[in-house]
Each structure stands twice: as structure tokens, then as C-alpha cells.
Design a protein around this motif. Structure first.
Motif, PDB file in Angstrom:
ATOM      1  N   UNK A 316       3.133 -35.191  -9.516  1.00 19.21           N
ATOM      2  CA  UNK A 316       1.879 -34.836  -8.859  1.00 19.21           C
ATOM      3  C   UNK A 316       2.149 -33.902  -7.682  1.00 19.21           C
ATOM      4  N   UNK A 317       3.228 -34.182  -6.936  1.00 21.33           N
ATOM      5  CA  UNK A 317       3.559 -33.364  -5.773  1.00 21.33           C
ATOM      6  C   UNK A 317       3.927 -31.943  -6.155  1.00 21.33           C
ATOM      7  N   UNK A 318       4.417 -31.742  -7.377  1.00 17.27           N
ATOM      8  CA  UNK A 318       4.742 -30.390  -7.833  1.00 17.27           C
ATOM      9  C   UNK A 318       3.502 -29.515  -7.968  1.00 17.27           C
ATOM     10  N   UNK A 319       2.350 -30.135  -8.195  1.00 17.69           N
ATOM     11  CA  UNK A 319       1.127 -29.377  -8.478  1.00 17.69           C
ATOM     12  C   UNK A 319       0.453 -28.834  -7.224  1.00 17.69           C
ATOM     13  N   UNK A 320       0.537 -29.583  -6.130  1.00 11.30           N
ATOM     14  CA  UNK A 320      -0.345 -29.308  -4.992  1.00 11.30           C
ATOM     15  C   UNK A 320       0.426 -28.919  -3.743  1.00 11.30           C
ATOM     16  N   UNK A 321      -0.227 -28.113  -2.917  1.00 12.18           N
ATOM     17  CA  UNK A 321       0.384 -27.699  -1.656  1.00 12.18           C
ATOM     18  C   UNK A 321       0.621 -28.934  -0.789  1.00 12.18           C
ATOM     19  N   UNK A 322       1.777 -29.026  -0.122  1.00 11.01           N
ATOM     20  CA  UNK A 322       2.080 -30.221   0.686  1.00 11.01           C
ATOM     21  C   UNK A 322       1.020 -30.556   1.723  1.00 11.01           C
ATOM     22  N   UNK A 323       0.373 -29.547   2.280  1.00 12.59           N
ATOM     23  CA  UNK A 323      -0.632 -29.795   3.326  1.00 12.59           C
ATOM     24  C   UNK A 323      -1.879 -30.481   2.795  1.00 12.59           C
ATOM     25  N   UNK A 324      -2.033 -30.545   1.464  1.00  9.20           N
ATOM     26  CA  UNK A 324      -3.220 -31.171   0.881  1.00  9.20           C
ATOM     27  C   UNK A 324      -2.958 -32.577   0.359  1.00  9.20           C
ATOM     28  N   UNK A 325      -1.745 -33.072   0.529  1.00  8.76           N
ATOM     29  CA  UNK A 325      -1.383 -34.373  -0.023  1.00  8.76           C
ATOM     30  C   UNK A 325      -1.789 -35.521   0.890  1.00  8.76           C
ATOM     31  N   UNK A 326      -2.121 -35.232   2.123  1.00  7.58           N
ATOM     32  CA  UNK A 326      -2.584 -36.256   3.041  1.00  7.58           C
ATOM     33  C   UNK A 326      -3.602 -35.648   3.979  1.00  7.58           C
ATOM     34  N   UNK A 327      -4.381 -36.499   4.597  1.00  2.68           N
ATOM     35  CA  UNK A 327      -5.443 -36.004   5.509  1.00  2.68           C
ATOM     36  C   UNK A 327      -5.479 -36.851   6.772  1.00  2.68           C
TER      37      UNK A 327
END
Length: 330
Positions: A316-327
Motif C-alpha cells: 500500500x505504501x508503494x502506491x501513495x505519497x508518504x505525506x498522505x499516509x497519515x494526517x
């Protein structure tokens, strides 16, 4: 500092309209919106990377990401989700009464790697034991002959994939009985016209999908948002700003839908369906972000790799920019 002027290609949905009409602003961005059909967006994005930000087929994006060839990085705003029990249409009179009856049949697909087709093959395998190798797949345009894959595929040995005959659409082939079924995100015109020779495989797809969700917790994701890699690198604040805006736009759409003083969509029983969705899936029944969709994403990535579409099993982490993985939270 002037705002970034960026091109956006997205569908015109209730959950994107607050962005398109300016109700929701994107921090630091002056957007130019193009509202296009998914087929056009995906073709132009995956062939020529024409847009700065755009809706992306989850399957095509996964193919490109696994190969290290994606021009975009993902933003987990899932602007399209759908249960795909409504995506399988069969020709009557062919002895297809249940999913297992698809074994050995000829089944049309607009493109083998379409996200809807990945999810349909996944549920056929997991719930009914129908493997991709059990079917002869016929690729062609749903209504227009000659449709080709947007992305070159290297399918596993044993997958039987043929091109539709020249000049023939899948809708015509289904009516003429030259294929037994179609898996498609769009209803074929023969079904929309009410032709009695074509029907859904699942007689009650809503009941089937409800049971599927109760067992798996999966609400299939169709589309994500992609941001051009170079823009993410040059402006590290941009991925989170885009996710924030898409999330706010969805919240506006949900508030409008919940206002039942006057129905916001041209459809009866909206209030009842909204209540049923919340009862089944919770108040946030269409979540954005990775946390509440991790099970869905992991299931998709596993099936995508097993179906031979992704060259490696990605995370899953491969798909998305790191800054969008948490808020942040207050």
C-alpha cells in the motif's frame, strides 16, 4: 508567492463538484479543471501523462507503479468505488445460472487489466472457485470495435485472451451468442435497452454485495488521484493539500446528500438507501485515506499480482505519497 496553476482531469461527481465549482479551495493551487469520462482521462494520462493531477485507474496505476514507470504518485482520494456484482452480464439460454457456470465459457472484457475486471475475477475466485484460467477472455470495445489495452501486459501462462473479431463490439457478440458473458464497468447497450436476452449474473446484486461486505469488509476501490511525480518532488506540501481538498469536497457532498428537505439527486428512495448504507458500513461509508481502506487495498494488490498484472507484489505504501499516509489530529 503566486499560486500554482495546475491542470486537473476528474469526473463530474457530487464528491468532486465542490472542487470544480470553487466551493472548496486547494491550498496554494489555482486549478484548471477538465471534467472528462474515465476512459478519456485514463487513455491520455497513461499514454501521454497530459495532466498535472488526474483521476487514475487503480489497476493501470498499479501496473505502472510495479514496473517503476508511473509518471504519477498516488493520493488516497478514492473518487470512484463500486461493488462489482453488477458488472457481470450473461446471455440467457446458455445454462449460466450461477457463477460457477462461467467455467469454460467465453467472456468479454473491454480491457483485461481494467480495475472492475480485476475485482470481478477476485470475487469469482474467492467466493465461487472460478479461476481466470477457467475462462476464455475476449477483449474488445463494449460498443465500439477495436479497443486495445492502454498498457502492454505480460500475462501468465494459461491465461487465454483473444481479441474480438474485427468490426465487432462486445455488446453485439453477446446478443449474437458468440460470447456467453461480459465483465464491464459500463452496462452494455443491449442491457440498457432492456433486451430480454441479457441479464445480470447475480439476480440480486445488492444482496450479494451486502453479504460480500459483511464477510470481507471490502468496498472495492476503482479510482485514485494521481499527482505528477515532478510536482510532488518540487512542492512537498502539495500531496497533502490535494488530499485535504478532495476530503473536504466529499464532506460537502455528504452534507448535501443528508439534507433530505429536498432530494439532491434525481432518484427515489435516496433517504432510505443512505440510511441502509450507514447501517451497513458506518457513517463514513466512503472513506478516503489509507487507514480505513487498507484491507481493501491489500486485497486488490494481492489479486492484481496473482492475476499476473503487476510484475511484483507491491505494498500500500508503494502506491501513495508518504505525506498522505497519515494526517494531523486536533
Amino acid at each position: 508567492m503566486p499560486k500554482l496553476r495546475l491542470s486537473f482531469a476528474i469526473g463530474d461527481y457530487d464528491r468532486t463538484r465542490p472542487l470544480i465549482d470553487g466551493t472548496v479551495q486547494i491550498d496554494g493551487v489555482d486549478p484548471v479543471f477538465m471534467t472528462l469520462d474515465p476512459e478519456e482521462i485514463f487513455f491520455r494520462a497513461f499514454r501521454h501523462a497530459e495532466f498535472d493531477v488526474c483521476e487514475q485507474s487503480l489497476s493501470s496505476f498499479t501496473v505502472k507503479t510495479a514496473l517503476g514507470q508511473s509518471a504519477y504518485v498516488g493520493i488516497p482520494a478514492f473518487v470512484s468505488r463500486a461493488f462489482r456484482h453488477t458488472s457481470i452480464y450473461v446471455r440467457k439460454g446458455r445454462g449460466i445460472a450461477r457463477p460457477e457456470d462461467l467455467k469454460g465459457r467465453r467472456v468479454g472484457v473491454p480491457e483485461y487489466q481494467l480495475t472492475a475486471c480485476v475485482w470481478a475475477r477476485a470475487l469469482l475466485k474467492d467466493d465461487y472457485g472460478v479461476e481466470a484460467r477457467d475462462i476464455v477472455w475476449v477483449r474488445g470495445g463494449i460498443e465500439q470495435p477495436g479497443r486495445a489495452e492502454k498498457i502492454a501486459l505480460d500475462l501468465p501462462e494459461g491465461i487465454r485472451l483473444e481479441d474480438a473479431p474485427e468490426g465487432r463490439s462486445l455488446s453485439d457478440l453477446l446478443l449474437d451468442g458468440e460470447i456467453d458473458a461480459i465483465v464491464t464497468p459500463r452496462a452494455p447497450s443491449c442491457y440498457d435497452r432492456g433486451d430480454e436476452r441479457v441479464e445480470w449474473l447475480f439476480a440480486d446484486p445488492t444482496a450479494a454485495a451486502t453479504d460480500y461486505y459483511e464477510r470481507t469488509g471490502i468496498f472495492p476501490i476503482m479510482h485514485v488521484v494521481g499527482l505528477r511525480n515532478s510536482l510532488a518532488a518540487d512542492h512537498p506540501w502539495l500531496p497533502a493539500a490535494i488530499l485535504k481538498a478532495f476530503t473536504q469536497a466529499k464532506a460537502v457532498a455528504e452534507r448535501r446528500l443528508s439534507d433530505t428537505s429536498a432530494t439532491k439527486v434525481t432518484l427515489p428512495f435516496v433517504e432510505e438507501q443512505l440510511h441502509a448504507a450507514r447501517q451497513l458500513m458506518g457513517d463514513d461509508y466512503w472513506p478516503y485515506g489509507v487507514d480505513r481502506s487498507r484491507t481493501t487495498l491489500q486485497s486488490f494488490l494481492t489479486h492484481h499480482h496473482q492475476q499476473g498484472l503487476s510484475s511484483r507484489l507491491i505494498t500500500v505504501e508503494d502506491l501513495f505519497h508518504p505525506a498522505t499516509l497519515e494526517a494531523h489530529k486536533i
